[in-house]
Design an enzyme around this catalytic site. Structure first.
Site, PDB file in Angstrom:
ATOM      1  CB  THR A 182      -0.854  -0.041   1.283  1.00 28.69           C
ATOM      2  OG1 THR A 182      -1.785  -1.110   1.170  1.00 28.69           O
ATOM      3  CG2 THR A 182      -1.628   1.243   1.565  1.00 28.69           C
ATOM      4  CG  ASN A 186      -5.548  -6.137   0.226  1.00 21.66           C
ATOM      5  OD1 ASN A 186      -5.175  -5.591   1.263  1.00 21.66           O
ATOM      6  ND2 ASN A 186      -6.056  -7.346   0.215  1.00 21.66           N
TER       7      ASN A 186
END
Ligand code: DON
Length: 574
Positions: free
Chosen positions: A385, A405
């Site tokens: 991320t 993700n």
């Protein structure tokens, strides 16, 4: 034992446990504007836009699109994120452009006939993708709060994609991800058709450049036009669920940020569907009752109290949090200082609580009887991320955390359009009681449902001192995002560390389940021993995690950009 004796022992424990800083710091000082991100080229894109008349929002959008090009492991247009904006006049805005579950999503979509979770289905491939929100979010931010035309703001990203850029060692290493090779377009684009890339190679992405040019020319096309149809067709051909209608229905939500105070500082952070602001402030409310500074930075006594607070706040996260558009969430109760005081009474200053034995104190409106099903197994944690922070010469500030993700998201590239899709569906609870990719247990509030946004931990945060901007912060790290941001915040406020040191200081984490403290390298063996003697299970296996990309502003308005010493990011100021 009398309380005074307990406190005395606590202070001795604190004094015994010295800590060591992990890594060198990099702090950039500037007068006017600053962008701090995980990639120098992305920080430079933001600064370039500010220098040509853009404000912090223009710069953030420029940085965001540039990260989609130069940091494909996490930067994205196929994912989602949260943007916290504070304009110089003090007005704040929180943009939620989190992915949404496609209309065809169902609660049990990742379970087999026996009701067991099918390994990797929510993590790998087109079926793991939620409807992407990043383009909508960045375009919305630019339209409402930026100053320059979108095409100008996107120009640096388009140039980087079309002309290419020299891969750093870290970039080239990232691209060696073995799961990328499982998807033809990903292998072709990101792994040079299987030949791989080396440090110094020029990485060009003509398909992505074309997609970015189309967005710049017609931003709504991604959700309502030919781009939407091409995206949906490519996903469906490959077995995914996203349709053109899902894209047409996607909307950015402006939400009220979570606000609170900590030792007199004002904290502004992320509301649901992020758990970040709520969990962090609940933990800080509990911790405000202790003089952490006196116990000593990273002393066993301070770590003990801090993880006890983290674990209680994560326990509440698991039980109560999810998408606020689908479930009524008891945020005011969770953030009530009287509730924090009740939790504090359950903390023994000398002994670790057992996660299984935590009992929520009685408090109006909060269901005490846990409805959570608990796990029997844990999976390893995936990565990635990215967070970036911006301040402009007028004092407008932006904190963005954005994600696919885990690394490269679903690893699946949209054929013909040149970008990776997220695997954000794994942030839902695929099955009650079974931990997700980050080992998180989640309740019914975070079950999969059509149109729902999965619960996140992303925590873009700002801190005000005497009503003025003081810190702009955030990090990746899955659930560790929350404790990373909290650790940095307490580093500055409780332990009086300069921001750069607070970002680089060794991290510790607890998320209720699994019932253990995870430590980065750099803690003294004495500290670890003391924590174990209090009854904590301590996991020292991991080396580093998260990536704080933060800015501090001093009373005279000077900007201090702190890019995490663990990674190769850069604070660029002027
Ligand atoms: O939204 C979330 O909470 C996760 N999808 C974030 C994942 C993450 O930070 C991974 N980074 N190391």
């Amino acid at each position: 034992m009398p309380i005074r004796r307990k406190l005395l022992i606590l202070l001795v424990v604190a004094a015994l446990s010295a800590f060591a800083l992990a890594v060198p710091k990099q702090v950039t000082v500037a007068r006017h504007g600053m962008v701090v991100s995980v990639h120098e080229l992305a920080s430079r894109a933001g600064v370039e836009v500010m220098k040509s008349g853009g404000n912090a929002v223009d710069a953030a959008v420029a940085t965001g699109f540039a990260l989609a090009v130069v940091h494909p492991v996490a930067g994205n247009i196929g994912g989602g994120g949260f943007m916290l904006i504070r304009m110089a006049d003090g007005k704040t805005h929180f943009l939620d452009y989190r992915e949404k579950a496609p209309a065809a999503a169902t609660e049990n979509m990742y379970l087999d006939a026996k009701g067991d979770v099918i390994p990797d289905l929510s993590l790998l491939g087109y079926k793991s993708a939620g409807v992407p929100g990043s383009v909508a979010g960045m375009v919305y931010a630019q339209r409402h709060f930026g100053k320059l035309p979108l095409a100008k703001v996107m120009a640096p990203a388009i140039k980087l994609a079309r002309e290419g850029y020299a891969l750093t060692r870290e970039d080239a290493e990232d691209l060696r991800d073995e799961d990328l090779a499982k998807f033809a377009a990903s292998k072709r684009i990101f792994q040079n058709g299987g030949k791989g890339f080396a440090e110094g190679d020029t990485f060009r992405q003509p398909e992505l450049a074309r997609t970015l040019e189309r967005i710049a020319a017609s931003p709504d096309d991604f959700y309502h036009g030919a781009l939407a149809r091409e995206l949906a067709a490519a996903v469906q051909k490959a077995g995914g669920l996203i349709t053109a209608e899902d894209l047409a229905r996607y909307e950015v939500k402006e939400r009220e940020p979570i606000g609170g105070t900590y030792r007199g500082y004002e904290v502004i952070s992320s509301p649901p569907p992020s758990s970040g602001g709520t969990v962090m402030l609940e933990a800080l409310n509990i911790l405000e009752g202790y003089d952490l500074g006196k116990l000593g930075n990273r002393s066993a006594a301070a770590i003990h109290l801090t993880v006890e607070a983290y674990s209680r706040a994560f326990y509440d996260r698991a039980e109560f949090l999810g998408d606020p558009d689908f479930t009524k969430l008891p945020i005011p109760q969770l953030l009530d200082r009287a509730y924090a005081a009740k939790w504090r009474e359950t903390i023994d200053p000398l002994h670790a609580s057992k996660s299984d034995e935590l009992r929520r104190p009685a408090f109006s409106g909060l269901d005490q009887s846990a409805s959570l099903r608990l796990p029997s197994e844990y999976r390893p944690e995936p990565e990635h991320t990215t967070h970036y922070s911006v301040v402009d010469p007028e004092g407008n500030a932006v904190a963005v955390t954005t994600t696919l993700n885990d690394s490269f998201g679903s690893r699946a590239t949209v054929e013909g359009l040149g970008f990776l899709l997220n695997d954000e569906m794994d942030d839902f609870a695929s099955k009650q009681g079974v931990p997700n990719g980050y080992g998180l247990i989640q309740g019914p509030a975070n079950a999969i449902g059509p149109g729902k946004r999965p619960l996140s931990a992303m925590t873009p945060t700002m801190v005000l001192k005497d009503g003025k901007l003081f810190l702009v912060m955030g990090s990746p790290g899955g659930p560790r995002i929350i404790t990373t941001v909290a650790n940095i915040l307490m580093g500055v406020i409780d332990y009086k560390m300069p921001l750069g040191e607070a970002v680089d200081a060794p991290r510790f984490h607890h998320q209720w389940k699994p019932d253990e403290i995870v430590l980065e390298r750099g803690f003294s063996p004495d500290t670890v021993k003391l924590l174990k003697s209090m009854g904590h299970r301590v996991d020292e296996r991991e080396h580093y995690w998260s990536d704080g990309e933060c800015i501090a502003v001093d009373a005279k308005g000077a900007l201090y950009g702190a890019s995490d010493g663990r990674n190769n990011g850069k604070a660029v100021g002027f």
